[in-house]
Design an enzyme around this catalytic site. Structure first.
Site, PDB file in Angstrom:
ATOM      1  N   ASP A  62       0.856  -1.190   0.000  1.00  0.00           N
ATOM      2  CA  ASP A  62       0.000   0.000   0.000  1.00  0.00           C
ATOM      3  C   ASP A  62       0.894   1.243   0.000  1.00  0.00           C
ATOM      4  O   ASP A  62       1.696   1.440   0.921  1.00  0.00           O
ATOM      5  CB  ASP A  62      -0.895  -0.019   1.247  1.00  0.00           C
ATOM      6  CG  ASP A  62      -1.832   1.168   1.299  1.00  0.00           C
ATOM      7  OD1 ASP A  62      -2.708   1.242   0.433  1.00  0.00           O
ATOM      8  OD2 ASP A  62      -1.675   2.022   2.182  1.00  0.00           O
ATOM      9  N   THR A  95      -3.277   5.461  -4.028  1.00  0.00           N
ATOM     10  CA  THR A  95      -2.163   6.119  -3.327  1.00  0.00           C
ATOM     11  C   THR A  95      -0.832   5.903  -4.030  1.00  0.00           C
ATOM     12  O   THR A  95       0.032   6.771  -4.000  1.00  0.00           O
ATOM     13  CB  THR A  95      -2.063   5.609  -1.873  1.00  0.00           C
ATOM     14  OG1 THR A  95      -2.028   4.180  -1.887  1.00  0.00           O
ATOM     15  CG2 THR A  95      -3.232   6.061  -1.043  1.00  0.00           C
ATOM     16  N   THR A  96      -0.667   4.724  -4.675  1.00  0.00           N
ATOM     17  CA  THR A  96       0.578   4.461  -5.410  1.00  0.00           C
ATOM     18  C   THR A  96       0.579   5.224  -6.728  1.00  0.00           C
ATOM     19  O   THR A  96       1.568   5.854  -7.102  1.00  0.00           O
ATOM     20  CB  THR A  96       0.740   2.946  -5.660  1.00  0.00           C
ATOM     21  OG1 THR A  96       0.625   2.257  -4.418  1.00  0.00           O
ATOM     22  CG2 THR A  96       2.071   2.627  -6.290  1.00  0.00           C
ATOM     23  N   ASP A 393      -9.373  -0.212   1.783  1.00  0.00           N
ATOM     24  CA  ASP A 393      -9.327   0.334   0.419  1.00  0.00           C
ATOM     25  C   ASP A 393     -10.567  -0.085  -0.367  1.00  0.00           C
ATOM     26  O   ASP A 393     -11.180   0.723  -1.070  1.00  0.00           O
ATOM     27  CB  ASP A 393      -8.061  -0.145  -0.312  1.00  0.00           C
ATOM     28  CG  ASP A 393      -6.825   0.641   0.094  1.00  0.00           C
ATOM     29  OD1 ASP A 393      -6.958   1.497   0.987  1.00  0.00           O
ATOM     30  OD2 ASP A 393      -5.744   0.398  -0.457  1.00  0.00           O
TER      31      ASP A 393
END
Length: 532
Positions: A62, A95-96, A393
């Site tokens: 994550d 988020t990545t 998520d």
């Protein structure tokens, strides 16, 4: 006139970078942060093992979790890490992607910064490209029916497919959908989905991942206060309190002077009568379960046990709020103000069960609960922590679709379509903004390129083929062709069922571009020790 010599304005300990040097250093720092988590994108992503300051281990892919644990010193790198946190708080996923895209946008700005091109010109080109990108996303978005369980399942699968828990996809998808549909409710024509407050995740080490489930009610880590109290009640009447069921203690140290021996006995009797009256007021409403956020004295336990009531004490405020939502009970602050409407009757079963070494109370089989508990089982704490992050998520993705029921194709299809659209639009632009505008289109390709890299296929061949297919598609038609993150083949994302929420994709693009513009406008970095 004589030269007055050098004048020192800043402290001699201060480190200062100005102009082009500061901008190039910022670009280098952004690329370094981007490269840390680039391999964690897509279904074939790698895991990172991080040691936290306390000596604990974090195993995750994550983006936000990795960057939260990484200790960086460069101010630009810290700003990049904040992007990931903002993305996680806003939409919970991507988020990545946001860090990878922002790093690529900064890297592609480097040639313009090295040329005698002012950063504000680059920023204007980027801002113009952002508007065009948002319009393209809006045109390409597909509406989704929230009642279509199969389609919603595919959407959650495409989110979980890139995570550690992807091998238990069926269980995770069902849990995410059930949890969000449980807590969702309509308030004055507005949809409210408060996953953070009303969908609690309880992690119990031991068992298997297949034992995970969403409870139709609430579970909390407490046992009954008295060993003789009932531990299983069908259709219980539940009373919730946030006042202590014991005699009142002074706020600070209190001394009581007693002249007669009878006065001491009388004082003890008054305390007992006070507790007895409180219990009598509660017992009058015939509840089966009494739960309070404060303490329950031994005397009160005795009265409850005789009346066949199960009592629980020192419950968290958040747990009490969840029980209130699930059972229909109202939290009461004074025992003399209890009404029949305050009693919760929506619970089908109250049972105390032992899991591992600890006792847990289940308020299960609730009718139309608007709060739930997700019970996670797994081999170790590391596995449970990662499964919890993945599930959070997934729930955020479902929540986003509840708020804005629109989707965009995944697998790099949207990014490649944006890349082609921005290149076409860039050809119509004249002047110095043309280069930065087209650079945004080139940067968009980093997502499909990274997916291909992580699959281990020939990147140049696949990206060229994908670009050609999108370029050959007519402008007014939607092309959903992207990279299959598992096999590395070029396939139609619509047929594969790989979709992403519109809000996540748009937020990723907005955050990456706006932060790049902000970082490019920095031309002075001053750091140094400040005298106290």
């Amino acid at each position: 006139m004589a030269n007055p010599g050098q004048v020192m304005v800043l402290n001699t300990n201060t480190k200062r970078e100005t102009g082009r040097k500061a901008q190039l250093n910022n670009i280098t720092a952004a690329r370094a942060v981007s490269n840390i988590i680039r391999t964690t994108l897509g279904p074939r992503s790698m895991l990172k093992m991080l040691l936290d300051p306390m000596g604990g281990i974090v195993l995750t892919n994550d983006g936000n979790c990795i960057l939260r644990e990484v200790d960086v010193s460069h101010p630009c790198a810290k700003s990049m890490i904040e992007l990931s946190r903002a993305q996680d708080e806003e939409v919970g996923d991507g988020t990545t992607s946001v860090i990878v895209l922002a790093g690529e946008l900064m890297a592609l700005a480097e040639p313009f910064v090295r040329e005698p091109l002012h950063p504000t010109v680059v920023v204007r080109g980027y801002s113009r490209a952002l508007q065009v990108a948002l319009e393209v996303c809006d045109r390409r978005s597909v509406a989704v029916d929230l009642g279509d369980r199969e389609f919603m399942g595919k959407l959650v699968e495409s989110c979980l497919g890139t995570k550690f828990s992807s091998r238990w996809n069926d269980i995770m998808v069902d849990m995410a959908l059930k949890a969000v549909s449980t807590v969702a409710r309509e308030i004055a024509g507005r949809r409210e989905v408060d996953v953070k407050r009303y969908a609690k995740v309880e992690k119990v080490p031991g068992g298997e991942i297949s034992d995970c489930r969403v409870i139709s009610g609430v579970m909390f880590n407490k046992d009954v206060t008295h060993s003789k109290m009932p531990r299983k009640i069908q259709n219980p009447r539940i009373l919730l309190l946030d006042c202590p069921l014991e005699y009142k203690k002074g706020e600070s140290q209190i001394n009581v002077e007693i002249m007669e021996e009878e006065n001491w006995n009388e004082m003890l009797k008054m305390e007992e009568e006070y507790v007895e009256n409180m219990c009598a007021e509660i017992i009058a409403f015939k509840p089966d379960v009494v739960i309070t956020e404060k303490g329950v004295s031994d005397l009160a336990q005795h009265y409850f046990q005789r009346a066949g009531i199960s009592a629980f004490r020192r419950l968290r405020k958040t747990d009490n709020n969840r029980i209130s939502r699930a059972t229909g009970a109202t939290i009461v602050s004074r025992t003399d103000e209890i009404q029949e409407t305050d009693i919760g009757t929506h619970c089908g079963l109250m049972e105390v069960r032992k899991i591992g070494d600890e006792y847990f109370t289940f308020l299960d089989e609730c009718t139309d609960p608007k709060a739930c508990t997700i019970l996670l089982r797994g081999g170790s704490k590391d596995v449970l922590n990662e499964v919890e992050r993945n599930l959070q998520d997934a729930m955020q993705v479902v929540r986003n679709v509840h708020y804005e029921p629109r989707l965009l194709p995944g697998g790099g299809a949207t990014e490649m379509a944006l890349s082609v659209a921005l290149r076409r639009e860039g050809d119509k632009i004249e002047g110095v903004q043309k280069g930065p505008f087209k650079a945004v289109g080139e940067a968009m390709e980093v997502i499909p390129r990274t997916l291909a890299e992580n699959c281990g296929v020939s990147v140049i061949r696949k990206i060229t083929e994908l670009r050609a297919k999108h370029a050959a598609a007519p402008e007014n038609e939607v092309c959903n062709i992207g990279i299959n993150g598992v096999t590395g083949k070029i396939e139609d994302m619509g047929e594969l069922g790989i979709w992403e929420p519109y809000s996540v994709k748009v937020q990723t693009i907005k955050t990456a571009l706006e932060s790049s513009c902000m970082l490019l406008r920095i031309d002075d970095i001053v750091s140094g020790s400040k005298h106290k």
